[in-house]
Design a protein around this motif. Structure first.
Motif, PDB file in Angstrom:
ATOM      1  N   UNK A 116       0.829  -1.216   0.000  1.00  0.00           N
ATOM      2  CA  UNK A 116       0.000   0.000   0.000  1.00  0.00           C
ATOM      3  C   UNK A 116       0.857   1.257   0.000  1.00  0.00           C
ATOM      4  N   UNK A 117       2.078   1.164   0.551  1.00  0.00           N
ATOM      5  CA  UNK A 117       2.958   2.331   0.594  1.00  0.00           C
ATOM      6  C   UNK A 117       3.472   2.731  -0.793  1.00  0.00           C
ATOM      7  N   UNK A 118       3.373   1.811  -1.759  1.00  0.00           N
ATOM      8  CA  UNK A 118       3.920   2.082  -3.084  1.00  0.00           C
ATOM      9  C   UNK A 118       3.238   3.278  -3.747  1.00  0.00           C
ATOM     10  N   UNK A 119       1.959   3.453  -3.460  1.00  0.00           N
ATOM     11  CA  UNK A 119       1.242   4.604  -4.018  1.00  0.00           C
ATOM     12  C   UNK A 119       1.847   5.908  -3.512  1.00  0.00           C
ATOM     13  N   UNK A 120       2.241   5.913  -2.244  1.00  0.00           N
ATOM     14  CA  UNK A 120       2.882   7.107  -1.687  1.00  0.00           C
ATOM     15  C   UNK A 120       4.243   7.329  -2.335  1.00  0.00           C
ATOM     16  N   UNK A 121       4.989   6.269  -2.548  1.00  0.00           N
ATOM     17  CA  UNK A 121       6.302   6.373  -3.192  1.00  0.00           C
ATOM     18  C   UNK A 121       6.172   7.037  -4.559  1.00  0.00           C
ATOM     19  N   UNK A 122       5.131   6.713  -5.288  1.00  0.00           N
ATOM     20  CA  UNK A 122       4.956   7.221  -6.639  1.00  0.00           C
ATOM     21  C   UNK A 122       4.261   8.585  -6.685  1.00  0.00           C
ATOM     22  N   UNK A 123       3.306   8.821  -5.815  1.00  0.00           N
ATOM     23  CA  UNK A 123       2.480  10.021  -5.920  1.00  0.00           C
ATOM     24  C   UNK A 123       2.774  11.096  -4.875  1.00  0.00           C
ATOM     25  N   UNK A 124       3.358  10.705  -3.753  1.00  0.00           N
ATOM     26  CA  UNK A 124       3.681  11.687  -2.709  1.00  0.00           C
ATOM     27  C   UNK A 124       5.028  11.337  -2.087  1.00  0.00           C
ATOM     28  N   UNK A 125       6.075  11.221  -2.917  1.00  0.00           N
ATOM     29  CA  UNK A 125       7.383  10.805  -2.406  1.00  0.00           C
ATOM     30  C   UNK A 125       7.962  11.739  -1.352  1.00  0.00           C
ATOM     31  N   UNK A 126       7.573  13.021  -1.385  1.00  0.00           N
ATOM     32  CA  UNK A 126       8.110  13.950  -0.385  1.00  0.00           C
ATOM     33  C   UNK A 126       7.663  13.591   1.024  1.00  0.00           C
TER      34      UNK A 126
END
Length: 221
Positions: A116-126
């Motif tokens: 589930x964290x992968x979406x954050x890596x791609x869309x909200x990496x900051x």
């Protein structure tokens, strides 16, 4: 005697530094595993060929004054033929090292992409920090510090800095004024060249993911 404004402007022109950011060549795990800072990862035969090819392209400029590299083996092995072709030595720079992926180091990308964290890596990496590792913001900050120190050391010169995809993407995003949350939209292929001209007035992003164009044409318009 009146002064010539044009001559005065010419004398005051800022002295910049052209940085050629080169991603390391292909490895046996490229596109399959998140290698991070795990030691012992070397270039694949394809990567060796890519490093030789990019060395010829860079050497063709005839004006490179220094070659820096991340201390990871794959980066040093990519930088070595560049340095030889330019009659220089490789200077290892820890600020150019790969992101610290912490507990994700060595994991397969196929597996990580299902988290589930992968979406954050791609869309909200900051807003993401790798478990037990570095955040993208920290990676970008120390890479920019490293590049700033290099440019300060080489005013008016052209230098090479061999690093890693995410690091180069983050530096390029900063040069373009793009938020870190958009940096995943940038592509940096193995042994591609991303060129940035640094001046006191600010950086100019000249090319990204350059794998074949004539480097001699690189200049701010």
């Amino acid at each position: 005697m009146p002064t010539n404004p044009a001559r005065g402007a010419a004398k005051a022109a800022p002295v910049g530094c052209l940085v050629l950011l080169v991603r390391h060549g292909q490895t046996p795990t490229t596109g399959d595993v998140l290698p991070g800072r795990a030691p012992g990862l070397h270039l694949a035969p394809e990567g060796v060929d890519q490093a030789r090819a990019v060395a010829e392209r860079v050497a063709g400029l005839g004006r490179v004054k220094a070659v820096y590299a991340s201390p990871m083996e794959r980066a040093v092995e990519t930088a070595a033929p560049i340095a030889r072709a330019c009659g220089l030595r490789v200077r290892k720079n820890p600020g150019l090292i790969e992101c610290d992926f912490g507990r994700w180091t060595g994991r397969k990308l196929k597996t990580l992409s299902k988290r589930k964290e992968w979406t954050t890596v791609q869309r909200h990496p900051s807003g993401f920090r790798f478990p037990g590792g570095e955040s993208f913001a920290e990676m970008q900050a120390r890479a920019l510090d490293a590049v700033a120190a290099i440019t300060a050391r080489h005013p008016g010169q052209t230098v090479v800095a061999v690093s890693h995809a995410d690091v180069i993407k983050a530096v390029a995003a900063a040069a373009a004024g793009t938020p870190l949350d958009m940096f995943q939209r940038i592509v940096v292929s193995p042994c591609s060249i991303t060129a940035i001209a640094y001046h006191p007035a600010g950086p100019i992003l000249l090319t990204v993911n350059n794998t074949g164009d004539d480097l001699a044409a690189l200049a701010p318009s």
